[in-house]
Design a protein around this motif. Sequence first.
Motif, PDB file in Angstrom:
ATOM      1  N   VAL A   3       0.316 -10.995  -9.491  1.00 11.30           N
ATOM      2  CA  VAL A   3      -0.213  -9.658  -9.780  1.00 11.30           C
ATOM      3  C   VAL A   3       0.463  -8.638  -8.880  1.00 11.30           C
ATOM      4  O   VAL A   3       1.032  -8.977  -7.839  1.00 11.30           O
ATOM      5  CB  VAL A   3      -1.743  -9.599  -9.559  1.00 11.30           C
ATOM      6  N   SER A   4       0.395  -7.403  -9.274  1.00 10.39           N
ATOM      7  CA  SER A   4       0.922  -6.314  -8.452  1.00 10.39           C
ATOM      8  C   SER A   4      -0.126  -5.893  -7.425  1.00 10.39           C
ATOM      9  O   SER A   4      -1.312  -6.186  -7.563  1.00 10.39           O
ATOM     10  CB  SER A   4       1.300  -5.119  -9.326  1.00 10.39           C
ATOM     11  N   VAL A   5       0.333  -5.202  -6.387  1.00 10.95           N
ATOM     12  CA  VAL A   5      -0.552  -4.601  -5.390  1.00 10.95           C
ATOM     13  C   VAL A   5      -0.192  -3.119  -5.305  1.00 10.95           C
ATOM     14  O   VAL A   5       0.975  -2.771  -5.082  1.00 10.95           O
ATOM     15  CB  VAL A   5      -0.401  -5.256  -4.002  1.00 10.95           C
ATOM     16  N   THR A   6      -1.183  -2.267  -5.508  1.00 13.35           N
ATOM     17  CA  THR A   6      -0.938  -0.829  -5.524  1.00 13.35           C
ATOM     18  C   THR A   6      -1.731  -0.145  -4.411  1.00 13.35           C
ATOM     19  O   THR A   6      -2.943  -0.347  -4.292  1.00 13.35           O
ATOM     20  CB  THR A   6      -1.345  -0.223  -6.879  1.00 13.35           C
ATOM     21  N   VAL A  27       3.739  -2.765  -4.881  1.00 10.15           N
ATOM     22  CA  VAL A  27       4.337  -4.093  -4.716  1.00 10.15           C
ATOM     23  C   VAL A  27       4.297  -4.765  -6.083  1.00 10.15           C
ATOM     24  O   VAL A  27       3.230  -4.938  -6.671  1.00 10.15           O
ATOM     25  CB  VAL A  27       3.573  -4.938  -3.679  1.00 10.15           C
ATOM     26  N   ARG A  28       5.447  -5.147  -6.588  1.00  6.77           N
ATOM     27  CA  ARG A  28       5.519  -5.692  -7.940  1.00  6.77           C
ATOM     28  C   ARG A  28       5.025  -7.137  -7.989  1.00  6.77           C
ATOM     29  O   ARG A  28       5.065  -7.862  -6.996  1.00  6.77           O
ATOM     30  CB  ARG A  28       6.971  -5.629  -8.433  1.00  6.77           C
ATOM     31  N   ALA A  29       4.581  -7.536  -9.157  1.00 11.22           N
ATOM     32  CA  ALA A  29       4.079  -8.900  -9.353  1.00 11.22           C
ATOM     33  C   ALA A  29       5.176  -9.909  -9.041  1.00 11.22           C
ATOM     34  O   ALA A  29       6.317  -9.778  -9.503  1.00 11.22           O
ATOM     35  CB  ALA A  29       3.586  -9.077 -10.787  1.00 11.22           C
ATOM     36  N   GLY A  30       4.847 -10.921  -8.228  1.00  7.51           N
ATOM     37  CA  GLY A  30       5.792 -11.973  -7.886  1.00  7.51           C
ATOM     38  C   GLY A  30       6.806 -11.595  -6.828  1.00  7.51           C
ATOM     39  O   GLY A  30       7.719 -12.370  -6.537  1.00  7.51           O
ATOM     40  N   GLY A  59      -8.359   7.135  -0.351  1.00  3.58           N
ATOM     41  CA  GLY A  59      -7.319   6.419  -1.073  1.00  3.58           C
ATOM     42  C   GLY A  59      -7.862   5.181  -1.763  1.00  3.58           C
ATOM     43  O   GLY A  59      -9.044   4.831  -1.632  1.00  3.58           O
ATOM     44  N   ARG A  60      -6.970   4.498  -2.503  1.00  2.00           N
ATOM     45  CA  ARG A  60      -7.378   3.316  -3.272  1.00  2.00           C
ATOM     46  C   ARG A  60      -6.406   2.167  -3.046  1.00  2.00           C
ATOM     47  O   ARG A  60      -5.218   2.372  -2.793  1.00  2.00           O
ATOM     48  CB  ARG A  60      -7.409   3.622  -4.771  1.00  2.00           C
ATOM     49  N   ILE A  61      -6.946   0.938  -3.160  1.00  2.00           N
ATOM     50  CA  ILE A  61      -6.142  -0.279  -3.106  1.00  2.00           C
ATOM     51  C   ILE A  61      -6.484  -1.094  -4.344  1.00  2.00           C
ATOM     52  O   ILE A  61      -7.656  -1.400  -4.597  1.00  2.00           O
ATOM     53  CB  ILE A  61      -6.429  -1.096  -1.831  1.00  2.00           C
ATOM     54  N   LEU A  62      -5.470  -1.428  -5.130  1.00  2.00           N
ATOM     55  CA  LEU A  62      -5.666  -2.216  -6.337  1.00  2.00           C
ATOM     56  C   LEU A  62      -4.878  -3.517  -6.228  1.00  2.00           C
ATOM     57  O   LEU A  62      -3.709  -3.517  -5.812  1.00  2.00           O
ATOM     58  CB  LEU A  62      -5.210  -1.459  -7.583  1.00  2.00           C
ATOM     59  N   ILE A  63      -5.512  -4.623  -6.591  1.00  2.00           N
ATOM     60  CA  ILE A  63      -4.833  -5.904  -6.732  1.00  2.00           C
ATOM     61  C   ILE A  63      -4.880  -6.235  -8.206  1.00  2.00           C
ATOM     62  O   ILE A  63      -5.960  -6.438  -8.781  1.00  2.00           O
ATOM     63  CB  ILE A  63      -5.494  -7.000  -5.882  1.00  2.00           C
ATOM     64  N   GLY A  64      -3.707  -6.233  -8.825  1.00  2.00           N
ATOM     65  CA  GLY A  64      -3.682  -6.259 -10.285  1.00  2.00           C
ATOM     66  C   GLY A  64      -4.250  -4.949 -10.793  1.00  2.00           C
ATOM     67  O   GLY A  64      -3.909  -3.872 -10.302  1.00  2.00           O
ATOM     68  N   ASP A  65      -5.173  -5.026 -11.735  1.00  2.00           N
ATOM     69  CA  ASP A  65      -5.820  -3.821 -12.261  1.00  2.00           C
ATOM     70  C   ASP A  65      -7.168  -3.557 -11.603  1.00  2.00           C
ATOM     71  O   ASP A  65      -7.859  -2.596 -11.958  1.00  2.00           O
ATOM     72  CB  ASP A  65      -6.027  -3.962 -13.779  1.00  2.00           C
ATOM     73  N   ARG A 154      -4.530 -14.513  -5.402  1.00  2.00           N
ATOM     74  CA  ARG A 154      -3.738 -13.613  -6.238  1.00  2.00           C
ATOM     75  C   ARG A 154      -2.594 -12.997  -5.441  1.00  2.00           C
ATOM     76  O   ARG A 154      -1.560 -12.627  -5.984  1.00  2.00           O
ATOM     77  CB  ARG A 154      -4.624 -12.502  -6.808  1.00  2.00           C
ATOM     78  N   CYS A 155      -2.805 -12.879  -4.121  1.00  7.12           N
ATOM     79  CA  CYS A 155      -1.813 -12.249  -3.260  1.00  7.12           C
ATOM     80  C   CYS A 155      -1.850 -12.937  -1.899  1.00  7.12           C
ATOM     81  O   CYS A 155      -2.928 -13.241  -1.383  1.00  7.12           O
ATOM     82  CB  CYS A 155      -2.113 -10.752  -3.122  1.00  7.12           C
TER      83      CYS A 155
END
Length: 367
Positions: A3-6, A27-30, A59-65, A154-155
Amino acid sequence: MAVSVTIENVVKVFGAYTALKEVSLEVRAGELFFLLGPSGCGKTTLLRCIAGFYRPESGRILIGDEDVTALPPYRRDTGMMFQSYALWPHMTIEENVAFGLEMRKVPRAELRKRVGEALELVHLADRAKARPNQLSGGQQQRVALARALVIRPRCLLLDEPLSNLDAKLRLEMRMEIRRICKQAGLTAVYVTHDQKEALSVADRLAVMRDGVIEQTGTPEEVYRAPVSRFVAGFIGEGTFIDGQIEALEERGVRVSTRIGALHAASAPQGVSAGDRVTLCLRPEALSLRPSPPDTPPDNLLSGHFCESVYLGEVAQHQIGVPSVDGAEPCLLTAVELNPVAGRSREGEKASVWVAPEHVIVTPLSMK
């Protein structure tokens, strides 16, 4: 599944000190992504915000969606690897690796299967019954990595995992960590202050300074095209020379400096004739061999060897190049591959050249 991390405009404050200043990052998936910077730049604080150990002020932190900003660490489904490894000394290796699964009440058969797979991945299946004090530092590190991987996060988050190893073992473990992360198909965020570690292992990296991200890119992009003098100096060695752009030409730019004019193949966007800039000349970019016929005459420099240090496979030379205004010579650092052992070149005349594509130009105001 990776998954991505935003990270979106994250601010973290400790009392009167702002550790993170509206940091944004994707951060892109993989991807094996490195946070790089000097002590106190905010890289570990950002990693701990991703892990959930710190909650940002905004601010926000997303792991995947999924927005995980307000979630506690145990609900973020991340694996964390610390500097100290944090292994239980009274437990065997397989018991250490199984600990996270036991806390999650994974059925015994599934637990044994996953622990076995994790130990196989880090090449420690034959040491399952050993205790941490029976392992080397590198093996203990791999146990800590297996423990982080066995929960199938996931990360994966790594906080300077090689800092407690000796220099030789660090070199061995760099690519081992990359192999394991790629084989497991994980997204990983890795904190370090070691430039060579980041350059050799990362898919992409971010250079941080004073709570902000100065530059993001592949190792090659950041090393060869730094956006500021700080990034150029932090990511690698170099001689810095202030100058002024004389002209923008079809083949690049011509910059006047205190050792004469130098041609660079490219310059930062937005610069124009008359702008003040800083040039960075990497040691490996300065060649002591005869220059090719198409080398611009301005990029041929003459001086003398001031100091030479033999380092085995290379020798590092300090070369004094006279200033055009008669001031103190400019000292350039150059490296020579396969030098002759025992030969001192101090005092000898030196002729060096640098290809225009290896002359790095950064704005003077962005030190």
